[in-house]
Design a protein around this motif. Structure first.
Motif, PDB file in Angstrom:
ATOM      1  N   ILE A  26       0.872  -1.169   0.000  1.00  0.00           N
ATOM      2  CA  ILE A  26       0.000   0.000   0.000  1.00  0.00           C
ATOM      3  C   ILE A  26       0.912   1.223   0.000  1.00  0.00           C
ATOM      4  O   ILE A  26       1.674   1.431   0.940  1.00  0.00           O
ATOM      5  N   LEU A  27       0.834   2.002  -1.069  1.00  0.00           N
ATOM      6  CA  LEU A  27       1.801   3.071  -1.299  1.00  0.00           C
ATOM      7  C   LEU A  27       1.127   4.425  -1.459  1.00  0.00           C
ATOM      8  O   LEU A  27       0.080   4.536  -2.114  1.00  0.00           O
ATOM      9  N   GLU A  28       1.745   5.433  -0.888  1.00  0.00           N
ATOM     10  CA  GLU A  28       1.370   6.835  -1.124  1.00  0.00           C
ATOM     11  C   GLU A  28       2.549   7.435  -1.878  1.00  0.00           C
ATOM     12  O   GLU A  28       3.684   7.422  -1.385  1.00  0.00           O
ATOM     13  N   VAL A  29       2.279   7.932  -3.087  1.00  0.00           N
ATOM     14  CA  VAL A  29       3.360   8.357  -3.980  1.00  0.00           C
ATOM     15  C   VAL A  29       3.039   9.722  -4.577  1.00  0.00           C
ATOM     16  O   VAL A  29       1.903   9.982  -4.979  1.00  0.00           O
ATOM     17  N   ARG A  30       4.044  10.583  -4.631  1.00  0.00           N
ATOM     18  CA  ARG A  30       3.915  11.877  -5.307  1.00  0.00           C
ATOM     19  C   ARG A  30       4.559  11.745  -6.676  1.00  0.00           C
ATOM     20  O   ARG A  30       5.718  11.347  -6.792  1.00  0.00           O
ATOM     21  N   LEU A  31       3.780  12.054  -7.718  1.00  0.00           N
ATOM     22  CA  LEU A  31       4.247  11.946  -9.102  1.00  0.00           C
ATOM     23  C   LEU A  31       4.419  13.333  -9.706  1.00  0.00           C
ATOM     24  O   LEU A  31       3.683  14.262  -9.372  1.00  0.00           O
ATOM     25  N   GLY A  32       5.377  13.427 -10.620  1.00  0.00           N
ATOM     26  CA  GLY A  32       5.584  14.665 -11.359  1.00  0.00           C
ATOM     27  C   GLY A  32       5.458  14.414 -12.854  1.00  0.00           C
ATOM     28  O   GLY A  32       5.851  13.360 -13.348  1.00  0.00           O
ATOM     29  N   ARG A  33       4.905  15.384 -13.555  1.00  0.00           N
ATOM     30  CA  ARG A  33       4.742  15.284 -15.007  1.00  0.00           C
ATOM     31  C   ARG A  33       6.105  15.419 -15.683  1.00  0.00           C
ATOM     32  O   ARG A  33       6.923  16.235 -15.300  1.00  0.00           O
ATOM     33  N   THR A  34       6.325  14.589 -16.709  1.00  0.00           N
ATOM     34  CA  THR A  34       7.595  14.604 -17.431  1.00  0.00           C
ATOM     35  C   THR A  34       7.440  15.259 -18.798  1.00  0.00           C
ATOM     36  O   THR A  34       6.341  15.627 -19.203  1.00  0.00           O
ATOM     37  N   VAL A  35       8.557  15.350 -19.517  1.00  0.00           N
ATOM     38  CA  VAL A  35       8.541  15.900 -20.875  1.00  0.00           C
ATOM     39  C   VAL A  35       8.187  14.829 -21.908  1.00  0.00           C
ATOM     40  O   VAL A  35       7.937  15.154 -23.065  1.00  0.00           O
ATOM     41  N   CYS A  36       8.161  13.571 -21.510  1.00  0.00           N
ATOM     42  CA  CYS A  36       7.837  12.483 -22.447  1.00  0.00           C
ATOM     43  C   CYS A  36       6.335  12.340 -22.596  1.00  0.00           C
ATOM     44  O   CYS A  36       5.589  12.408 -21.619  1.00  0.00           O
ATOM     45  N   THR A  50      -4.037  -3.187  -8.031  1.00  0.00           N
ATOM     46  CA  THR A  50      -5.435  -3.428  -7.680  1.00  0.00           C
ATOM     47  C   THR A  50      -6.185  -2.159  -7.296  1.00  0.00           C
ATOM     48  O   THR A  50      -7.413  -2.151  -7.304  1.00  0.00           O
ATOM     49  N   GLN A  51      -5.452  -1.099  -6.941  1.00  0.00           N
ATOM     50  CA  GLN A  51      -6.106   0.183  -6.646  1.00  0.00           C
ATOM     51  C   GLN A  51      -5.209   1.315  -7.120  1.00  0.00           C
ATOM     52  O   GLN A  51      -3.995   1.257  -6.965  1.00  0.00           O
ATOM     53  N   LYS A  52      -5.831   2.340  -7.668  1.00  0.00           N
ATOM     54  CA  LYS A  52      -5.120   3.568  -8.018  1.00  0.00           C
ATOM     55  C   LYS A  52      -6.083   4.733  -7.894  1.00  0.00           C
ATOM     56  O   LYS A  52      -7.145   4.734  -8.489  1.00  0.00           O
ATOM     57  N   ARG A  53      -5.697   5.670  -7.066  1.00  0.00           N
ATOM     58  CA  ARG A  53      -6.468   6.897  -6.901  1.00  0.00           C
ATOM     59  C   ARG A  53      -5.473   8.037  -6.896  1.00  0.00           C
ATOM     60  O   ARG A  53      -4.571   8.081  -6.060  1.00  0.00           O
ATOM     61  N   CYS A  54      -5.655   8.958  -7.807  1.00  0.00           N
ATOM     62  CA  CYS A  54      -4.750  10.098  -7.896  1.00  0.00           C
ATOM     63  C   CYS A  54      -5.561  11.392  -7.961  1.00  0.00           C
ATOM     64  O   CYS A  54      -6.655  11.418  -8.521  1.00  0.00           O
ATOM     65  N   HIS A  55      -4.986  12.434  -7.398  1.00  0.00           N
ATOM     66  CA  HIS A  55      -5.601  13.757  -7.484  1.00  0.00           C
ATOM     67  C   HIS A  55      -4.466  14.782  -7.529  1.00  0.00           C
ATOM     68  O   HIS A  55      -3.344  14.494  -7.132  1.00  0.00           O
ATOM     69  N   PRO A  56      -4.771  15.978  -8.004  1.00  0.00           N
ATOM     70  CA  PRO A  56      -3.738  17.014  -8.096  1.00  0.00           C
ATOM     71  C   PRO A  56      -3.109  17.294  -6.729  1.00  0.00           C
ATOM     72  O   PRO A  56      -3.804  17.329  -5.704  1.00  0.00           O
ATOM     73  N   GLU A  89       1.864  18.094 -10.499  1.00  0.00           N
ATOM     74  CA  GLU A  89       2.107  16.953  -9.631  1.00  0.00           C
ATOM     75  C   GLU A  89       0.787  16.279  -9.293  1.00  0.00           C
ATOM     76  O   GLU A  89      -0.260  16.919  -9.230  1.00  0.00           O
ATOM     77  N   LEU A  90       0.879  14.988  -9.059  1.00  0.00           N
ATOM     78  CA  LEU A  90      -0.261  14.199  -8.614  1.00  0.00           C
ATOM     79  C   LEU A  90       0.106  13.495  -7.316  1.00  0.00           C
ATOM     80  O   LEU A  90       1.252  13.081  -7.122  1.00  0.00           O
ATOM     81  N   TRP A  91      -0.866  13.365  -6.446  1.00  0.00           N
ATOM     82  CA  TRP A  91      -0.727  12.602  -5.219  1.00  0.00           C
ATOM     83  C   TRP A  91      -1.508  11.319  -5.438  1.00  0.00           C
ATOM     84  O   TRP A  91      -2.697  11.358  -5.724  1.00  0.00           O
TER      85      TRP A  91
END
Length: 134
Positions: free
Chosen positions: A78-88, A126-132, A107-109
């Protein structure tokens, strides 16, 4: 057969959880920089990028803020991850790891649950929930 299942599960858990007691069904905190945690997070982001159609750019991990393990009929990470938008562009790659971050900062949380069944060599998001991320 059940002996091999037990051996496989015990061997895998010994790598993921060092010096911690893991009980079936109860999530436990694990280090966010563990090899298995990082592999599960990369897998989750790969799957996320492949399916995410709201943006034309791929995302990559900025940081993993929380990781838990839960032993069920397999192993849940079970992971909480901060994502950043790339140039690709996501149409060019679903693996944003090799890409630099986009100057249009976004960025997405995300909350990801990756379920693994080591004795079947199976891994599923099995689960993915992301928001700004603000």
């Amino acid at each position: 057969m059940s002996v091999w299942v037990c051996i496989s599960l015990c061997a895998w858990l010994s790598r993921v959880v060092t010096a911690q007691h893991v009980m079936t069904g109860q999530p436990r905190e694990v280090p966010v920089n563990g090899t298995e945690v990082e592999a599960a997070a990369r897998f989750a982001v790969f799957e996320f990028n492949r399916d995410y159609t709201e943006d034309r750019f791929a995302y990559k991990i900025m940081n993993i803020t929380s990781a838990k393990i839960q032993v069920v009929a397999g192993i849940k990470l079970i992971l909480e991850v901060r994502l950043g938008r790339t140039v690709c562009k996501s149409s060019d790659t679903s693996d944003g790891e090799a890409c630099g971050f986009n100057s249009e900062h976004k960025e997405l949380w995300c909350h990801f649950v990756v379920t693994e069944i080591p004795w079947e060599d199976s891994r599923v998001l099995t689960q993915k929930r992301c928001h700004p991320y603000n």
